[in-house]
Design a protein around this motif. Structure first.
Motif, PDB file in Angstrom:
ATOM      1  N   LEU A   1      -9.401  -5.007  24.505  1.00 48.77           N
ATOM      2  CA  LEU A   1      -8.100  -4.356  24.378  1.00 48.77           C
ATOM      3  C   LEU A   1      -6.932  -5.326  24.527  1.00 48.77           C
ATOM      4  N   GLY A   2      -7.210  -6.624  24.473  1.00 49.74           N
ATOM      5  CA  GLY A   2      -6.115  -7.573  24.302  1.00 49.74           C
ATOM      6  C   GLY A   2      -5.508  -8.189  25.550  1.00 49.74           C
ATOM      7  N   CYS A   3      -6.102  -8.007  26.738  1.00 48.28           N
ATOM      8  CA  CYS A   3      -5.588  -8.739  27.907  1.00 48.28           C
ATOM      9  C   CYS A   3      -5.907 -10.226  27.726  1.00 48.28           C
ATOM     10  N   LEU A   4      -5.201 -11.081  28.467  1.00 45.47           N
ATOM     11  CA  LEU A   4      -5.466 -12.516  28.367  1.00 45.47           C
ATOM     12  C   LEU A   4      -6.659 -12.894  29.245  1.00 45.47           C
TER      13      LEU A   4
ATOM     14  N   PRO B   1      -9.677 -10.040  33.138  1.00 46.64           N
ATOM     15  CA  PRO B   1      -9.443  -9.336  34.400  1.00 46.64           C
ATOM     16  C   PRO B   1      -9.315  -7.821  34.236  1.00 46.64           C
ATOM     17  N   CYS B   2      -9.078  -7.328  32.998  1.00 43.41           N
ATOM     18  CA  CYS B   2      -8.820  -5.888  32.840  1.00 43.41           C
ATOM     19  C   CYS B   2     -10.089  -5.054  33.011  1.00 43.41           C
ATOM     20  N   HIS B   3     -11.143  -5.367  32.220  1.00 43.49           N
ATOM     21  CA  HIS B   3     -12.358  -4.558  32.309  1.00 43.49           C
ATOM     22  C   HIS B   3     -13.610  -5.412  32.427  1.00 43.49           C
ATOM     23  N   GLY B   4     -13.425  -6.721  32.643  1.00 47.92           N
ATOM     24  CA  GLY B   4     -14.564  -7.569  33.016  1.00 47.92           C
ATOM     25  C   GLY B   4     -15.368  -8.161  31.882  1.00 47.92           C
ATOM     26  N   SER B   5     -14.888  -8.124  30.635  1.00 47.48           N
ATOM     27  CA  SER B   5     -15.656  -8.786  29.569  1.00 47.48           C
ATOM     28  C   SER B   5     -15.735 -10.278  29.848  1.00 47.48           C
TER      29      SER B   5
ATOM     30  N   GLY C   1     -20.012  -7.120  28.065  1.00 50.73           N
ATOM     31  CA  GLY C   1     -19.007  -6.190  27.539  1.00 50.73           C
ATOM     32  C   GLY C   1     -18.078  -5.708  28.620  1.00 50.73           C
ATOM     33  N   PRO C   2     -17.185  -4.797  28.292  1.00 54.32           N
ATOM     34  CA  PRO C   2     -17.199  -3.895  27.150  1.00 54.32           C
ATOM     35  C   PRO C   2     -16.873  -4.503  25.783  1.00 54.32           C
ATOM     36  N   ALA C   3     -16.356  -5.726  25.705  1.00 57.65           N
ATOM     37  CA  ALA C   3     -16.085  -6.288  24.376  1.00 57.65           C
ATOM     38  C   ALA C   3     -17.385  -6.365  23.585  1.00 57.65           C
TER      39      ALA C   3
HETATM   40 FE1  FES Z   1     -10.648  -7.365  28.155  1.00 53.72          FE
HETATM   41 FE2  FES Z   1     -10.806  -4.750  28.295  1.00 53.72          FE
HETATM   42  S1  FES Z   1      -9.136  -5.913  27.634  1.00 53.72           S
HETATM   43  S2  FES Z   1     -12.279  -6.196  28.874  1.00 53.72           S
END
Ligand code: FES
Length: 508
Positions: free
Chosen positions: A466-469, A482-486, A497-499
């Motif tokens: 989803l585009g976090c750095l 850092p957002c969802h741990g990919s 994942g989740p990527a």
């Molecule tokens: Fe990177 Fe969700 S934006 S794991």
């Protein structure tokens, strides 16, 4: 201390048989149920479903049991640090009872399977303890022992353990178990294969079209048509219901070192102090035991991983004496906002897509529990604890609010902050060998790693989820979100994942 001579890698993966490789999927397929992810939750679900006679395909992006489950500490217990008091407070006494019953059944189920299939997985019965060294936590431990007892568990409050250091107090539950997780899962996969289920490795699922039937597409272009789909990928790779707003990823570090058998503390221990410390042992060579110490949890991408490893090693030496570490590795967990896993139908219009996630560091018992629960739901059978784990639950939102808001604030900081032009970046010339950093090149953020030979590896710095750095983990040589741990390797390939898609290559 010989800290960093230890091999980087999971002891469980190194010491299990490699297992026969399974093919990758190169044709279209139609099955009753497609299960995505071959860790403890996916394999347990596939095995339980196959046992009911369903045609199952298990699709794994890497190798069976080599992802998160291959990196756990492998404690199989109903005592999940301090969950019962919190559950009783947030979701009521009945929820605490159902949690205790469902987790007890999972521990029993694993024991039954070990017996029935004759699995050689170093199974050992041990008591589980949640302890504290600081007397300030004694009240909390007593309350937890009382809540666990009220939930129906044989829990005691004790003031002594066989740990080689004094504790202020502990909650103890007897007759729990520890084992070698990968040996257990490879045996389960063999049995699943014998039952006629299809197992595919190196088969990354990248698309899901929900409906009757559901359709999955793989990275290699194959289509899997299935009446039902189970997403058991640790962090759900398909999340149209925005479950990620209720899940926070965290990484934890692990050290292992042989100790003389007579120093074995004969139990599985955890304390919430000092960003968690967890202790167990496993069989080792020549009358020794392998001490396994876990802790120092942090958000993926938070950095300073060497320093965190060092802190954990120092703690182990301080508490157990001189140690020659043989292995170190890291693991990753997802915490849900109310401490209860999310297992059941994905909260979308589809009635045929299921999820199992949010195990919060207790993935072995919860993964086995998820296998039974999802099999009941897919088979149209009632299960007493389906409501407790239902991902569509809303009733606890107000009481979950503090944890929910904390997590959202952190993710929002990255979602918004990472898009500002002021995001700090360094010059490529400043990146040392073995290190990595985000740089601005041509107006774009690039994630650049300089390998030990001085060669640069540059990829897009925006996470393909989803585009976090992303940020560089120098110790593990990975890019982490850092957002969802990919997690990604230096060339942008997805490690976790989740990527589902890589970070695109860039020129700098
Ligand atoms: Fe990177 Fe969700 S934006 S794991």
């Amino acid at each position: 201390m010989n800290t960093f001579a230890a091999e980087q890698g999971s002891y469980w993966i190194e010491t299990a048989p490699q297992g026969d490789p399974h093919p990758s999927l190169d044709r279209d397929l139609t099955v009753d149920v497609a299960v995505i992810g071959a860790g403890i939750a996916g394999l347990s679900t596939a095995w339980e479903l196959a046992r009911t006679g369903r045609g199952v395909a298990l699709l794994e992006a890497g190798r069976v049991a080599a992802g998160v489950t291959g990196h756990t500490t492998a404690k199989l217990t109903v005592l999940h640090t301090l969950v019962y008091e919190r559950l009783r407070r947030i979701r009521g006494p009945e929820a605490a009872q159902l949690y205790a019953q469902s987790q007890t059944e999972a521990v029993r189920r694993a024991a039954e399977l070990v017996e029935e299939l004759g699995i050689d997985c170093d199974w050992e019965e041990r008591a589980a303890y949640t302890y504290a060294e600081d007397t300030a936590l004694v009240g909390e431990l007593m309350a937890e022992a009382e809540a666990a007892r009220a939930a129906g568990l044989p829990a005691d409050y004790v003031t002594g353990t066989q740990l080689p250091f004094p504790v202020a107090g502990a909650v103890r539950v007897a007759e729990q178990a520890q084992f070698h997780p990968r040996k257990y899962l490879l045996a389960l996969a063999d049995d699943l294969h014998r039952r006629g289920a299809l197992i595919y490795e190196h088969t990354r699922v990248v698309g899901l079209k929900e409906g009757e039937p559901c359709r999955l597409t793989t990275e290699g272009g194959a289509t899997v048509t299935a009446d039902d789909v189970v997403v058991a990928t640790h962090y759900p790779i398909f999340d149209r219901a925005l479950l990620f707003t209720r899940l926070s990823p965290r990484r934890e570090l692990v050290w292992a070192a042989p100790i003389p058998s007579e120093l074995d503390p004969q139990g599985m221990f955890i304390t919430p102090e000092q960003r968690t410390r967890s202790v167990r042992t496993a069989p080792y060579d020549d009358g020794q035991r392998l001490l396994i110490v876990t802790g120092e949890h942090f958000t993926p991408g938070a950095g300073h991983v060497d320093r965190r490893f060092e802190r954990l090693a120092d703690w182990a030496v301080e508490h157990f004496g001189k140690l020659d570490f043989t292995h170190r590795w890291a693991t990753q967990d997802n915490d849900s906002t109310d401490s209860v896993p999310l297992v059941g139908p994905l909260p979308t219009a589809s009635r045929h897509t299921y999820v199992a996630t949010g195990f919060g560091g207790w993935g072995l018992s919860s993964g086995i529990m998820a296998g039974r629960l999802l099999t009941d739901l897919i088979s149209g059978r009632k299960c007493r604890w389906s409501g407790l784990y239902d991902p569509r639950r809303l009733g606890t939102v107000i009481r979950e609010a503090p944890a929910f808001l904390r997590h959202q604030a952190q993710v929002a900081r990255h979602f918004v902050g990472d898009r500002l032009p002021s995001v700090p970046s360094v010059s490529v010339d400043d990146i040392a060998r073995g290190d990595g950093a985000v740089v601005l090149a041509g107006g774009h953020h690039c994630a650049v790693h300089r390998d030990e030979d001085g060669e640069l590896h540059a990829v897009a710095a925006r996470c393909s989820h989803l585009g976090c750095l992303v940020a560089f983990n120098r110790t593990e040589r990975t890019w982490e979100c850092p957002c969802h741990g990919s997690r990604f390797d230096p060339d942008g390939n997805v490690l976790q994942g989740p990527a589902t898609g890589p970070l695109e290559r860039r020129n700098v």
